[in-house]
Design a protein around this motif. Structure first.
Motif, PDB file in Angstrom:
ATOM      1  N   LYS A  13       0.823  -1.207   0.000  1.00 58.99           N
ATOM      2  CA  LYS A  13       0.000   0.000   0.000  1.00 58.99           C
ATOM      3  C   LYS A  13       0.861   1.263   0.000  1.00 58.99           C
ATOM      4  O   LYS A  13       0.594   2.197  -0.763  1.00 58.99           O
ATOM      5  CB  LYS A  13      -0.917  -0.001   1.226  1.00 58.99           C
ATOM      6  N   ILE A  14       1.909   1.320   0.828  1.00 61.40           N
ATOM      7  CA  ILE A  14       2.712   2.546   0.858  1.00 61.40           C
ATOM      8  C   ILE A  14       3.536   2.707  -0.419  1.00 61.40           C
ATOM      9  O   ILE A  14       3.779   3.826  -0.844  1.00 61.40           O
ATOM     10  CB  ILE A  14       3.565   2.700   2.142  1.00 61.40           C
ATOM     11  N   VAL A  15       3.929   1.599  -1.045  1.00 59.70           N
ATOM     12  CA  VAL A  15       4.615   1.702  -2.344  1.00 59.70           C
ATOM     13  C   VAL A  15       3.643   2.279  -3.373  1.00 59.70           C
ATOM     14  O   VAL A  15       3.997   3.179  -4.143  1.00 59.70           O
ATOM     15  CB  VAL A  15       5.169   0.338  -2.800  1.00 59.70           C
ATOM     16  N   THR A  16       2.410   1.802  -3.376  1.00 54.36           N
ATOM     17  CA  THR A  16       1.396   2.300  -4.307  1.00 54.36           C
ATOM     18  C   THR A  16       1.106   3.780  -4.070  1.00 54.36           C
ATOM     19  O   THR A  16       0.994   4.568  -5.018  1.00 54.36           O
ATOM     20  CB  THR A  16       0.105   1.472  -4.180  1.00 54.36           C
ATOM     21  N   PRO A  28      10.077  14.280  -9.175  1.00 51.33           N
ATOM     22  CA  PRO A  28      11.058  13.207  -9.325  1.00 51.33           C
ATOM     23  C   PRO A  28      10.860  12.028  -8.373  1.00 51.33           C
ATOM     24  O   PRO A  28      11.223  10.898  -8.708  1.00 51.33           O
ATOM     25  CB  PRO A  28      12.397  13.887  -9.037  1.00 51.33           C
ATOM     26  N   GLU A  29      10.313  12.295  -7.179  1.00 53.38           N
ATOM     27  CA  GLU A  29      10.127  11.238  -6.196  1.00 53.38           C
ATOM     28  C   GLU A  29       8.767  11.363  -5.526  1.00 53.38           C
ATOM     29  O   GLU A  29       8.257  12.465  -5.327  1.00 53.38           O
ATOM     30  CB  GLU A  29      11.158  11.341  -5.071  1.00 53.38           C
ATOM     31  N   GLY A  30       8.224  10.216  -5.162  1.00 54.69           N
ATOM     32  CA  GLY A  30       7.056  10.161  -4.302  1.00 54.69           C
ATOM     33  C   GLY A  30       7.425   9.295  -3.120  1.00 54.69           C
ATOM     34  O   GLY A  30       8.241   8.374  -3.242  1.00 54.69           O
ATOM     35  N   ALA A  31       6.862   9.574  -1.969  1.00 56.49           N
ATOM     36  CA  ALA A  31       7.159   8.781  -0.780  1.00 56.49           C
ATOM     37  C   ALA A  31       5.920   8.635   0.077  1.00 56.49           C
ATOM     38  O   ALA A  31       4.999   9.453   0.018  1.00 56.49           O
ATOM     39  CB  ALA A  31       8.272   9.431   0.037  1.00 56.49           C
ATOM     40  N   ALA A  32       5.916   7.587   0.875  1.00 57.84           N
ATOM     41  CA  ALA A  32       4.861   7.372   1.860  1.00 57.84           C
ATOM     42  C   ALA A  32       5.479   6.709   3.077  1.00 57.84           C
ATOM     43  O   ALA A  32       6.387   5.883   2.949  1.00 57.84           O
ATOM     44  CB  ALA A  32       3.754   6.494   1.289  1.00 57.84           C
ATOM     45  N   ALA A  75       8.361   4.073   2.089  1.00 57.46           N
ATOM     46  CA  ALA A  75       8.577   3.681   0.698  1.00 57.46           C
ATOM     47  C   ALA A  75       8.860   4.922  -0.130  1.00 57.46           C
ATOM     48  O   ALA A  75       8.271   5.978   0.102  1.00 57.46           O
ATOM     49  CB  ALA A  75       7.365   2.952   0.138  1.00 57.46           C
ATOM     50  N   VAL A  76       9.754   4.768  -1.091  1.00 58.17           N
ATOM     51  CA  VAL A  76      10.094   5.841  -2.025  1.00 58.17           C
ATOM     52  C   VAL A  76      10.008   5.281  -3.431  1.00 58.17           C
ATOM     53  O   VAL A  76      10.488   4.173  -3.691  1.00 58.17           O
ATOM     54  CB  VAL A  76      11.522   6.382  -1.773  1.00 58.17           C
ATOM     55  N   VAL A  77       9.408   6.045  -4.335  1.00 58.01           N
ATOM     56  CA  VAL A  77       9.413   5.705  -5.755  1.00 58.01           C
ATOM     57  C   VAL A  77      10.250   6.757  -6.440  1.00 58.01           C
ATOM     58  O   VAL A  77       9.976   7.959  -6.341  1.00 58.01           O
ATOM     59  CB  VAL A  77       7.981   5.653  -6.329  1.00 58.01           C
ATOM     60  N   SER A  78      11.302   6.282  -7.109  1.00 55.35           N
ATOM     61  CA  SER A  78      12.291   7.188  -7.686  1.00 55.35           C
ATOM     62  C   SER A  78      13.060   6.468  -8.783  1.00 55.35           C
ATOM     63  O   SER A  78      13.112   5.236  -8.813  1.00 55.35           O
ATOM     64  CB  SER A  78      13.266   7.619  -6.574  1.00 55.35           C
ATOM     65  N   GLU A  79      13.680   7.256  -9.640  1.00 54.30           N
ATOM     66  CA  GLU A  79      14.592   6.689 -10.625  1.00 54.30           C
ATOM     67  C   GLU A  79      15.973   6.439 -10.005  1.00 54.30           C
ATOM     68  O   GLU A  79      16.805   5.766 -10.587  1.00 54.30           O
ATOM     69  CB  GLU A  79      14.729   7.614 -11.839  1.00 54.30           C
TER      70      GLU A  79
END
Length: 117
Positions: A13-16, A28-32, A75-79
């Motif tokens: 869920k936090i990755v989503t 550039p980044e999203g986080a939860a 969680a972080v979504v990033s390149e």
């Protein structure tokens, strides 16, 4: 590293949420982060002329500002290929050294899972 569907549902869920924040805000980044009561805090990168914060540090700050006293996971979504020490330090400050931090690509696939410590 792993297919995100193999994660615990709360971690998935936090990755989503992090992925959605990145896409929705075009940053550039999203986080939860998830606190010890199960509440989640979601943020994107802050890039103002006078204030620059990573998405993860922003999410931690939002948790603190909302009264959270501990974190369970982040969680972080990033390149990016890794997380800066400053990001891990922010998670460690609130969650402790054993707090899990997931790094996923834009596709939501988790590339690494580390502890904040």
């Amino acid at each position: 590293m792993t297919d995100s569907t193999a994660l615990d549902p709360e971690d998935r869920k936090i990755v989503t949420l992090a992925r959605a924040a990145r896409a929705r805000n075009g940053v550039p980044e999203g986080a939860a982060v998830r606190d010890d009561n199960g509440r989640t805090y979601v943020a994107g990168t802050v890039a103002l002329p006078s204030l620059r914060l990573s998405a993860l540090r922003t999410a931690v700050a939002m948790a603190v500002a909302s009264g959270a006293t501990a974190l369970e996971a982040a969680a972080v979504v990033s390149e990016g290929e890794s997380l800066p020490d400053e990001d891990l330090a922010a998670v460690r400050d609130l969650g402790g050294a054993a707090t899990r931090v997931f790094l996923a690509g834009a596709d939501g696939v988790v590339r690494s899972a580390v502890t904040a410590g």
